[in-house]
Enzyme design. Structure first.
Site, PDB file in Angstrom:
ATOM      1  N   GLU A   1     -31.145 -20.716  22.613  1.00  0.00           N
ATOM      2  CA  GLU A   1     -30.689 -19.282  22.770  1.00  0.00           C
ATOM      3  C   GLU A   1     -29.470 -18.678  22.085  1.00  0.00           C
ATOM      4  OE1 GLU A   1     -30.721 -18.190  26.841  1.00  0.00           O
ATOM      5  OE2 GLU A   1     -32.880 -18.866  27.194  1.00  0.00           O
TER       6      GLU A   1
ATOM      7  N   GLU B   1     -41.725 -23.235  27.818  1.00  0.00           N
ATOM      8  CA  GLU B   1     -41.337 -22.135  29.143  1.00  0.00           C
ATOM      9  C   GLU B   1     -42.212 -21.293  29.525  1.00  0.00           C
ATOM     10  OE1 GLU B   1     -37.135 -21.289  29.168  1.00  0.00           O
ATOM     11  OE2 GLU B   1     -36.588 -23.170  27.906  1.00  0.00           O
TER      12      GLU B   1
HETATM   13  C1  XIL Z   1     -33.625 -21.661  34.184  1.00  0.00           C
HETATM   14  C2  XIL Z   1     -34.112 -22.493  35.341  1.00  0.00           C
HETATM   15  O1  XIL Z   1     -35.602 -22.365  35.628  1.00  0.00           O
HETATM   16  C3  XIL Z   1     -33.120 -22.172  36.465  1.00  0.00           C
HETATM   17  O2  XIL Z   1     -33.751 -22.951  37.552  1.00  0.00           O
HETATM   18  C4  XIL Z   1     -31.881 -21.964  36.219  1.00  0.00           C
HETATM   19  O3  XIL Z   1     -31.156 -21.360  37.391  1.00  0.00           O
HETATM   20  C5  XIL Z   1     -31.363 -21.181  35.136  1.00  0.00           C
HETATM   21  O4  XIL Z   1     -32.235 -21.744  34.029  1.00  0.00           O
HETATM   22  N1  XIL Z   1     -34.359 -20.264  29.475  1.00  0.00           N
HETATM   23  C6  XIL Z   1     -34.362 -21.506  29.431  1.00  0.00           C
HETATM   24  C7  XIL Z   1     -34.159 -22.210  30.696  1.00  0.00           C
HETATM   25  O5  XIL Z   1     -34.146 -21.972  28.268  1.00  0.00           O
HETATM   26  O6  XIL Z   1     -33.567 -23.219  30.716  1.00  0.00           O
HETATM   27  C8  XIL Z   1     -34.020 -21.411  32.047  1.00  0.00           C
HETATM   28  O7  XIL Z   1     -34.288 -22.011  32.984  1.00  0.00           O
HETATM   29  C9  XIL Z   1     -34.793 -20.181  31.681  1.00  0.00           C
HETATM   30  C10 XIL Z   1     -34.633 -19.245  30.674  1.00  0.00           C
END
Ligand code: XIL
Length: 547
Positions: free
Chosen positions: A353, A459
């Protein structure tokens, strides 16, 4: 390996069927429900010898008014015409252009016939007259002995010619059918005969090739996500407590062949401090748990993530040393993590990101501030120096539809490629049940493919309540979510094998998802419900792979 042969043949046959799978699509043209609805709601009337015996009745046993015909006569003739306006066609011609009678059905609710042997005739008519002269009539007859209401459907192909064969066409031209007559024929002398009918409709049933998720198709229980995916990993985001929970680990190992630590390999989880000599204090407890679980179960590990603006320990944020010292700490950190999991972690999200939303610029962060605009490249270089074999990914969200962000990301990616530092791109698939569309997914994915990089749909979760408008998971959203998952998997599966890496789901059960706490709306974004039950989205995932 001869025993494989029948299996292979069977698989081929199944694939063939999957290719040729069709769904039934129905279009209903209501002629009348006798309650004022339909193409000709009010044009029905008694006809012929029966005079006033045809009446519209309102009686119980039906949803409202229905039509009743009574025959009290002493001869064996007589039927009632239902409606008689010959100037219309029951279905507009245009809509029937490519239909045949095999696709068209007359559907009606019918009751009574009371006495044994009551013969009911349904006649389709082309022409202004009742019967024989000038008109073309097609007839379907059947006997109804009971008085329960039932819905019957008669394929127009089952109608035969009526009356004088010399004067009638044997096959129906559906464009000509203008009237429906429903009546009783009496063969039993003076016995009173009766028929009631309601909800008369023509139904066009088309077989349409399945282009999306088919809710009616069943998925064999023996099928699994990972078995469906022939040439890529199906991944799951896990955390330390769940890999130690037998309920979870059973599903993880059954359905998936790759894991990503949801949080346990992020900087905040591992990096605990720096001592006075500049040595890093690293806590491997949680990250090891995940990697050991994967190793014990033969699962791939995708490392997530070395650098992310949301997971920075406070002592790094507030670091008081020089920029040079800062950079050296980051280099040490990346080196230590990548080295520890050499040969155990197959791939890393090196920087996560890095681009600002709706912009092509780098997101402001302590890394940008301390290491300059080349910080992304530097981090990839540190990772590459630590392990020449490990696959390195750039991972970000909204890259499918935020074109500004996409532009910024691919500028970075192209620069990394020019320096031979990147193997793949992760599109975080935090998406909605109705957005983005398949075309956008395809177009954005093609940007990775054409660069000959690996594609990670990382994700995946599909929000079904992005605006907080619903209080419970509706059937409609359930299906829409399944359709969206279908499209995502379909698009992924269609890319060339050499570009495939993994499709990773961001959590197992709806109630585990980060979406609800993060966005504050109750949601159901994953493939399994809160009781470990497979959702439609799960079935859609497999269907898209079998396509
Ligand atoms: C999120 C997790 O799912 C949560 O448990 C944590 O509190 C925050 O991070 N993008 C990403 C992930 O790359 O690492 C994130 O994961 C969600 C958004």
């Amino acid at each position: 390996m001869n025993f494989l042969k029948p299996f292979t043949v069977l698989t081929l046959i199944m694939l063939l069927f999957a290719q040729l799978s069709f769904a039934q699509e129905e279009t209903t043209y209501l002629i009348t429900d006798f309650d004022g609805n339909g193409i000709l709601p009010n044009a029905w009337q008694s006809y012929g010898d029966l005079g006033s015996h045809g009446v519209v009745s309102a009686k119980p046993n039906s949803d409202g008014k229905f039509y009743e015909q009574v025959w009290n006569g002493s001869t064996d003739e007589g039927y009632i015409v239902s409606q008689s306006d010959i100037t219309f066609r029951l279905i507009p011609k245009k809509k029937l252009k490519d239909k045949t009678i095999d696709n068209v059905f007359l559907r009606l609710d019918i009751s009574c016939g009371g006495a044994p042997g009551t013969k009911i005739n349904i006649v389709l008519v082309d022409g202004p007259n009742d019967c024989c002269s000038n008109d073309v009539n097609w007839q379907y007859s059947f006997v109804k002995n009971t008085c329960e209401w039932e819905t019957i459907e008669i394929n127009l192909a089952e109608f035969g010619y009526a009356y004088d064969p010399s004067n009638h066409e044997k096959s129906i031209n559906i464009n000509k059918v203008g009237r429906v007559k429903i009546g009783v024929d009496v063969f039993s002398g003076t016995k009173r005969q009766l028929v009631q009918f309601d909800n008369v409709a023509l139904v066009v049933k088309d077989k349409v090739a399945v282009t999306g998720y088919d809710p009616s198709a069943s998925i064999a229980d023996t099928n699994t996500l990972k078995n469906g995916a022939k040439d890529f990993f199906v991944g799951i985001a896990v955390n330390p407590s769940r890999v130690q929970d037998a309920n979870y680990s059973a599903v993880y190992t059954k359905e998936f062949n790759s894991v990503t630590a949801e949080n346990a390999m992020k900087m905040k989880s591992i990096f605990k401090g720096i001592d006075s000599e500049g040595n890093l204090n690293l806590d491997w407890t949680n990250s090891d748990l995940i990697v050991d679980f994967a190793e014990a179960n033969g699962l791939n590990v995708h490392g997530h993530t070395l650098i992310w603006h949301e997971s920075i320990p406070d002592f790094i944020k507030t670091f008081t040393g020089t920029n040079q010292e800062f950079e050296s700490i980051i280099e040490k950190y990346i080196t230590a993590v990548v080295t520890r999991y050499k040969d155990k972690v197959d791939s890393w999200d090196v920087v996560n990101e890095a681009i600002t939303d709706n912009s092509s610029a780098l997101r402001p962060s302590v890394f940008l501030e301390r290491m300059g605009p080349d910080y992304v490249k530097k981090c990839f270089q540190y990772a590459r120096n630590a392990d020449q074999e490990v696959k390195l990914f750039y991972n970000d969200y909204n890259l499918v539809f935020d074109t500004q962000k996409q532009k910024g990301a691919f500028e970075i990616i192209d620069d990394l490629m020019a320096n031979n530092l990147i193997d793949g791109v992760g599109y975080q698939m935090h998406i909605d049940y109705n957005f983005p569309n398949k075309q956008a997914l395809q177009t954005a994915t093609a940007l990775i493919v054409k660069r000959k990089l690996l594609v990670h749909f990382s994700e995946l979760d599909v929000k079904t309540n992005p605006k907080g408008a619903i209080a419970e998971f509706t059937e409609k959203r359930n299906n829409a979510q399944a359709q969206k998952v279908y499209e995502v998997v379909e698009v992924y599966n269609a890319i060339p094998t050499e570009n495939k890496y993994a499709l990773t789901v961001w959590g197992l059960k709806d109630d585990d998802s980060w979406v609800t706490p993060r966005y504050g709306f109750l949601d159901w974004p994953l493939l399994f419900d809160s009781s470990f039950g497979k959702k439609k989205a799960y079935a859609a995932f497999i269907q898209a792979l079998e396509k």
